[in-house]
Write a protein that holds these residues in place. Structure first.
Motif, PDB file in Angstrom:
ATOM      1  N   GLU A 135     -11.684  12.549  -1.614  1.00 49.40           N
ATOM      2  CA  GLU A 135     -10.266  13.346  -1.441  1.00 49.40           C
ATOM      3  C   GLU A 135      -9.319  12.641  -2.502  1.00 49.40           C
ATOM      4  O   GLU A 135      -8.046  13.137  -2.683  1.00 49.40           O
ATOM      5  N   ALA A 136      -9.639  11.318  -2.466  1.00 47.75           N
ATOM      6  CA  ALA A 136      -8.322  10.303  -3.041  1.00 47.75           C
ATOM      7  C   ALA A 136      -8.068  10.734  -4.592  1.00 47.75           C
ATOM      8  O   ALA A 136      -6.845  10.645  -5.127  1.00 47.75           O
ATOM      9  N   ALA A 137      -8.889  11.551  -5.276  1.00 47.65           N
ATOM     10  CA  ALA A 137      -8.575  11.806  -6.510  1.00 47.65           C
ATOM     11  C   ALA A 137      -7.714  12.911  -6.745  1.00 47.65           C
ATOM     12  O   ALA A 137      -7.343  13.318  -7.787  1.00 47.65           O
ATOM     13  N   HIS A 138      -7.637  13.769  -5.509  1.00 46.82           N
ATOM     14  CA  HIS A 138      -6.785  15.020  -5.638  1.00 46.82           C
ATOM     15  C   HIS A 138      -5.485  14.770  -5.936  1.00 46.82           C
ATOM     16  O   HIS A 138      -4.872  15.508  -6.853  1.00 46.82           O
ATOM     17  N   ALA A 139      -4.732  14.008  -5.288  1.00 48.41           N
ATOM     18  CA  ALA A 139      -3.452  13.412  -5.687  1.00 48.41           C
ATOM     19  C   ALA A 139      -2.526  14.615  -5.667  1.00 48.41           C
ATOM     20  O   ALA A 139      -1.916  14.807  -6.737  1.00 48.41           O
ATOM     21  N   GLN A 140      -2.761  15.670  -4.641  1.00 51.14           N
ATOM     22  CA  GLN A 140      -2.075  17.040  -5.018  1.00 51.14           C
ATOM     23  C   GLN A 140      -0.492  16.857  -4.447  1.00 51.14           C
ATOM     24  O   GLN A 140      -0.171  16.092  -3.447  1.00 51.14           O
ATOM     25  N   ALA A 141       0.074  17.366  -5.208  1.00 51.77           N
ATOM     26  CA  ALA A 141       1.682  17.540  -5.109  1.00 51.77           C
ATOM     27  C   ALA A 141       1.852  18.616  -3.926  1.00 51.77           C
ATOM     28  O   ALA A 141       1.379  19.681  -4.181  1.00 51.77           O
ATOM     29  N   PRO A 142       2.944  18.451  -3.213  1.00 52.20           N
ATOM     30  CA  PRO A 142       3.468  19.488  -2.437  1.00 52.20           C
ATOM     31  C   PRO A 142       3.719  20.688  -3.375  1.00 52.20           C
ATOM     32  O   PRO A 142       4.236  20.604  -4.282  1.00 52.20           O
ATOM     33  N   ALA A 143       3.498  22.022  -3.087  1.00 57.03           N
ATOM     34  CA  ALA A 143       3.905  23.136  -3.899  1.00 57.03           C
ATOM     35  C   ALA A 143       5.574  23.238  -3.726  1.00 57.03           C
ATOM     36  O   ALA A 143       5.942  23.010  -2.903  1.00 57.03           O
ATOM     37  N   GLU A 163       0.964  -1.336   0.011  1.00 56.40           N
ATOM     38  CA  GLU A 163       0.078   0.137  -0.022  1.00 56.40           C
ATOM     39  C   GLU A 163       0.821   1.299   0.049  1.00 56.40           C
ATOM     40  O   GLU A 163       0.596   2.369  -0.834  1.00 56.40           O
ATOM     41  N   ALA A 164       1.837   1.256   0.793  1.00 55.58           N
ATOM     42  CA  ALA A 164       2.717   2.355   0.651  1.00 55.58           C
ATOM     43  C   ALA A 164       3.455   2.518  -0.550  1.00 55.58           C
ATOM     44  O   ALA A 164       3.641   3.771  -1.088  1.00 55.58           O
ATOM     45  N   ALA A 165       3.864   1.485  -1.362  1.00 51.28           N
ATOM     46  CA  ALA A 165       4.493   1.718  -2.390  1.00 51.28           C
ATOM     47  C   ALA A 165       3.395   2.228  -3.491  1.00 51.28           C
ATOM     48  O   ALA A 165       3.817   3.302  -4.239  1.00 51.28           O
ATOM     49  N   SER A 166       2.329   1.755  -3.309  1.00 51.38           N
ATOM     50  CA  SER A 166       1.265   2.257  -4.390  1.00 51.38           C
ATOM     51  C   SER A 166       0.978   3.730  -4.077  1.00 51.38           C
ATOM     52  O   SER A 166       1.109   4.235  -5.037  1.00 51.38           O
ATOM     53  N   LYS A 167       0.953   3.910  -2.788  1.00 54.11           N
ATOM     54  CA  LYS A 167       0.705   5.523  -2.434  1.00 54.11           C
ATOM     55  C   LYS A 167       1.928   6.200  -2.901  1.00 54.11           C
ATOM     56  O   LYS A 167       1.424   7.438  -3.341  1.00 54.11           O
ATOM     57  N   ALA A 168       2.997   5.592  -2.833  1.00 55.63           N
ATOM     58  CA  ALA A 168       4.322   6.420  -2.987  1.00 55.63           C
ATOM     59  C   ALA A 168       4.393   6.610  -4.443  1.00 55.63           C
ATOM     60  O   ALA A 168       4.710   7.792  -4.996  1.00 55.63           O
ATOM     61  N   LYS A 169       4.092   5.508  -5.137  1.00 54.93           N
ATOM     62  CA  LYS A 169       3.863   5.800  -6.726  1.00 54.93           C
ATOM     63  C   LYS A 169       2.927   6.883  -7.056  1.00 54.93           C
ATOM     64  O   LYS A 169       3.161   7.526  -7.892  1.00 54.93           O
ATOM     65  N   GLY A 170       1.856   6.644  -6.651  1.00 53.08           N
ATOM     66  CA  GLY A 170       0.704   7.744  -6.654  1.00 53.08           C
ATOM     67  C   GLY A 170       1.075   9.164  -6.690  1.00 53.08           C
ATOM     68  O   GLY A 170       1.171  10.065  -7.379  1.00 53.08           O
ATOM     69  N   ALA A 171       1.797   9.318  -5.403  1.00 52.11           N
ATOM     70  CA  ALA A 171       2.302  10.584  -5.080  1.00 52.11           C
ATOM     71  C   ALA A 171       3.465  11.109  -5.850  1.00 52.11           C
ATOM     72  O   ALA A 171       3.394  12.288  -6.241  1.00 52.11           O
ATOM     73  N   PHE A 172       4.312  10.268  -6.082  1.00 53.46           N
ATOM     74  CA  PHE A 172       5.425  10.560  -7.197  1.00 53.46           C
ATOM     75  C   PHE A 172       4.870  10.866  -8.416  1.00 53.46           C
ATOM     76  O   PHE A 172       5.118  12.096  -8.805  1.00 53.46           O
ATOM     77  N   LEU A 173       3.946  10.266  -8.880  1.00 53.68           N
ATOM     78  CA  LEU A 173       3.444  10.643 -10.190  1.00 53.68           C
ATOM     79  C   LEU A 173       2.861  11.998 -10.245  1.00 53.68           C
ATOM     80  O   LEU A 173       2.959  12.748 -11.221  1.00 53.68           O
ATOM     81  N   ALA A 174       1.896  12.160  -9.073  1.00 54.13           N
ATOM     82  CA  ALA A 174       1.274  13.440  -8.871  1.00 54.13           C
ATOM     83  C   ALA A 174       2.189  14.535  -9.027  1.00 54.13           C
ATOM     84  O   ALA A 174       2.070  15.668  -9.834  1.00 54.13           O
ATOM     85  N   THR A 175       3.375  14.487  -8.023  1.00 49.29           N
ATOM     86  CA  THR A 175       4.402  15.466  -7.996  1.00 49.29           C
ATOM     87  C   THR A 175       5.126  15.769  -9.489  1.00 49.29           C
ATOM     88  O   THR A 175       5.395  16.912  -9.943  1.00 49.29           O
TER      89      THR A 175
END
Lengths: 633, 124
Positions: free
Chosen positions: A625-633, A366-378
């Motif tokens: 919320e899950a769809a926001h996938a916001q990257a830190p500014a 789950e962490a890997a999947s989350k990290a991948k999602g966050a990475f892609l969003a960033t």
């Protein structure tokens, strides 16, 4: 042989009949341990009664004597079989070999031979005579020394059998106690009758009361069968289970002292039952102290998890502690008062270890999947900002050049005109490549969202007509550029399908633009028809086609089939994989048929019935919320 | 005087939007900019621009928060707000709509479209 009428005959016949009946009942339960031995015991008793019938029915000495001697065979059979039954019933069956049974039978057999052959002479019977009892005759006998050997031996066997049964009686719960008590009474009553006869304390002259007592025996055994479910549930099975089970079992008295433990408990606590019994439970189970502090009365404690220190292994190295599941059950007496507690300890270390490993693996995934999602969003955000500048400034520059520079260049300046023309083309390249990068980013994000189940689907009933209309409108300029005709062959009266309208339009746009991309002459046909319970949409082109070996790969990510130098590859290589994800999320299928040189047909099916389960679960599992996938500014 | 405020933490994007909207200055429109949400909100409060191009992801205060603050204030709520979202995500659009945004543009945006949006909003 002469016959006489004796008042004992009907009673003895009744006893015989009851014995036969009871034997039949036991025989029906023959899978139970000891059942065969008990059947033989009861049949021996019945035969003894029957022999007595004939003895009392004979009028002369010869007849009475013959049947009197015959019945001793059944007496011997009875005592031996009863011992075998007792041993097998309480679960010591395996300790009684055929050889042991044979050994037990030596004295009975020898004494019987002595009786029947009268060798040594008068050693068993010293004499017999008929005594008249008014209307009928009775047999009077004088016994010799061998008779007493046999009698004492028989009583010894009976006593041993009763001791075996009483051993089990002490350790057994109520139901088995009833069974065992019935068995004991059934044995003791006829044994007492026999004792009265042989000891001379007989109130009935010349009458051996034993066969009469078998009537009572039969009735008591019937009670045992029906009231205490004898031979249905046997103590042997219960004991075997407790002795052999892997779980440790402790029985505690109301003051939490150990009263019993099974071998598994002895192994777990590394102590012997002899040493532990009588000790307070804390002595062998230190964790009990903490438990009893939390649950002073123990009434509310049913299950707990405790950690026990690891057993030391041979090398002396410290092993991991063992996790135990502890279950406490009150043992209620008949009066309702607490009779103590039963504690079962089960080793759940392996289960816990497996649970932990599974949880860790899941968390990691789950962490890997989350990290991948966050990475892609960033990455998406970080790429998008410079792309905005690149595309935006290229467009502005092109516009400024056309609006401001071109008008002031003298018409005859060929060099400047050439440069302006080149710059215009170069701006177009910057813009289109920038847009291609944007499309790639969007596709990667789409694919990642669908694969991780975070795509928000908006499922409604959609008209395939409308989908094709919208996709056609969106790709009209592509068709115009290449001067290709789009032929629409859509079945009338097609039913709506449940699905996400925008995503399905995306699929058709993708297939249409692919078709245009690889077709230079001819046409592209969009065909929609109903096949069974599905709507099948096909995009048929007359383009270069796909080699048979490449057909499987076209839906794979980042695979662009064909020769990159001659086939003019364009796009991201993610369009078809996204189409496949979208179609499969709708419960449909996508496939391609192609003849190289003649063109390709890409088709996808959408099921008509019901809302596709994949979409429902995706929609349910993805919070807004899950769809926001916001990257830190 | 009609004014347009550009709020984005990326100087190149501010420049791009400014250049795109430059021709509106001929129509008497004043262009202003701000580099983060807080100063953007302050400028809106003080200058009351007719239109704001507002980036969503910014330090200090996000575009959603600025938008919500503007629309919650009776004195500022007539300001038209166009959100510049990072991605054409429906969820972002929903959040923007909840915050009271009038419309949105997705980055990378087309300068022509941005200009058309501005003209439309200002009735030019």
């Amino acid at each position: 042989m002469n016959w006489q009428s004796s008042p004992y005959v009907p009673l003895l016949l009744t006893s015989t009949a009851i014995s036969v009946g009871v034997a039949a009942i036991v025989w029906r339960r023959r899978p139970a341990p000891g059942a065969l031995a008990l059947t033989l015991t009861i049949l021996a008793a019945g035969s003894w009664s029957l022999a007595s019938v004939f003895q009392w029915a004979s009028a002369d000495l010869e007849g009475q004597h013959f049947f009197f001697e015959l019945r001793f065979a059944f007496t011997e059979l009875l005592v031996v079989c009863f011992l075998v039954f007792a041993v097998q019933y309480v679960g010591f069956g395996e300790r009684l070999s055929r050889r042991a049974i044979l050994l037990i039978s030596v004295i009975p057999i020898v004494t019987l031979i002595s009786l029947w052959t009268n060798v040594p002479e008068n050693a068993y019977l010293q004499g017999s005579s008929l005594v008249s009892l008014g209307t009928f005759n009775a047999l009077a006998v004088r016994f010799g020394p061998i008779f007493w050997v046999h009698t004492i031996y028989d009583y010894a066997l009976i006593v041993v059998s009763l001791l075996v049964l009483s051993q089990a009686f002490i350790r057994s719960p109520r139901l088995y106690r009833g069974q065992l008590a019935a068995t004991a009474v059934a044995a003791i009553v006829p044994a007492s009758g026999s004792f009265m006869y042989t000891s001379g304390l007989n109130p009935f002259p010349y009458l051996d009361a034993t066969p009469f007592a078998f009537t009572f025996t039969g009735l008591v055994l019937l009670l045992g069968f029906y009231r205490f479910r004898m031979m249905d549930i046997v103590p042997a099975a219960r004991d075997t289970v407790i002795q052999n089970m892997d779980d440790a079992l402790l029985v505690l008295d109301p003051r939490f002292r150990v009263v019993d433990m099974n071998p598994a408990a002895e192994r777990l606590f590394r102590t012997g039952a002899a040493r532990a019994i009588g000790e307070p439970v804390e002595a062998i189970l230190p964790a009990w102290t903490a438990l009893s502090t939390q649950h002073p009365t123990m009434e509310d404690l049913r299950e707990a998890e405790i950690v026990m220190p690891a057993p030391e292994n041979l090398s002396g190295a410290a092993a991991e502690p063992r996790y135990m599941e502890l279950r406490v059950t009150p043992v209620a007496e008949r009066s309702g008062q607490s009779g103590g507690w039963m504690v079962v300890l089960r080793d759940i270390t392996e289960r816990k270890r497996a649970d932990n490993a599974l949880r860790e693996a899941k968390e990691t995934a789950e962490a890997a999947s989350k990290a991948k999602g966050a990475f892609l969003a960033t990455v998406s955000h970080e790429l998008r900002t410079p792309l905005t500048s690149v595309i935006g400034f290229a467009k502005i520059n092109k516009k400024r050049m056309e609006d401001v520079i071109v008008p002031v260049i003298p018409a005859g300046d060929a060099r400047a005109g050439h440069a302006i023309h080149q710059m215009g083309e170069n701006f177009d390249i910057i813009i289109s490549e920038g847009e291609r990068l944007t499309a790639l980013i969007n596709d990667v994000l789409d694919l990642s969202k669908i694969e991780s189940g975070k795509m928000q689907w908006h499922v409604v009933n959609v008209s395939v007509h409308q989908i094709v209309d919208q996709a056609t409108a969106a790709t009209a300029s592509l068709f115009a550029q290449k001067q290709l005709a789009l032929i629409r062959r859509i079945e009338p009266d097609l039913p709506d399908v449940p699905g996400d309208h925008d995503r399905l339009v995306q699929v058709v746009i993708n297939l249409l633009s692919n078709a245009v991309k690889f077709t230079t002459t001819g046409s592209v046909t969009c065909r929609v028809r109903r096949v069974d319970s599905q709507v099948v949409t096909s995009v048929i082109d007359t383009g270069i086609g796909i080699a048979a070996t490449d057909l499987d790969k076209v839906f794979d990510e980042f695979v662009q089939v064909g020769d990159p130098l001659t086939d003019h590859p364009q796009g991201t290589g993610l369009g078809l994989p996204i189409c496949r994800q979208i179609v499969e999320s709708h419960g449909g299928r996508i496939w391609v048929e192609s003849v190289p040189g003649n063109g390709s047909t890409f088709s996808f099916s959408l099921p008509l019935a019901g809302s596709p389960a994949a979409l429902q679960t995706a929609a349910a599992s993805a919070p807004p919320e899950a769809a926001h996938a916001q990257a830190p500014a | 005087m009609t004014s347009i405020l550009i709020v984005d933490d990326e100087p190149h994007i501010r420049l791009l939007i400014r250049q795109t909207l430059e021709e509106l200055e001929d129509d008497g429109v004043e262009l202003m900019d701000a580099a983060d949400g807080e100063s953007g909100l302050q400028t809106i409060r003080e200058q009351k621009p007719a239109l704001v191009f507002l980036d969503v992801m910014m330090p200090k205060m996000s575009g959603f928060d600025v938008c919500a603050a503007v629309k919650a204030d009776a004195e500022m709520q007539s300001t038209r707000i166009v959100l510049l979202t990072a991605r054409g995500q429906e969820a972002d659009h929903q959040r923007g709509a909840q915050a009271g945004a009038d419309s949105y543009l997705t980055k990378p945006f087309d300068p022509d479209q941005l200009l058309a949006t501005a003209r439309d909003a200002l009735h030019l």
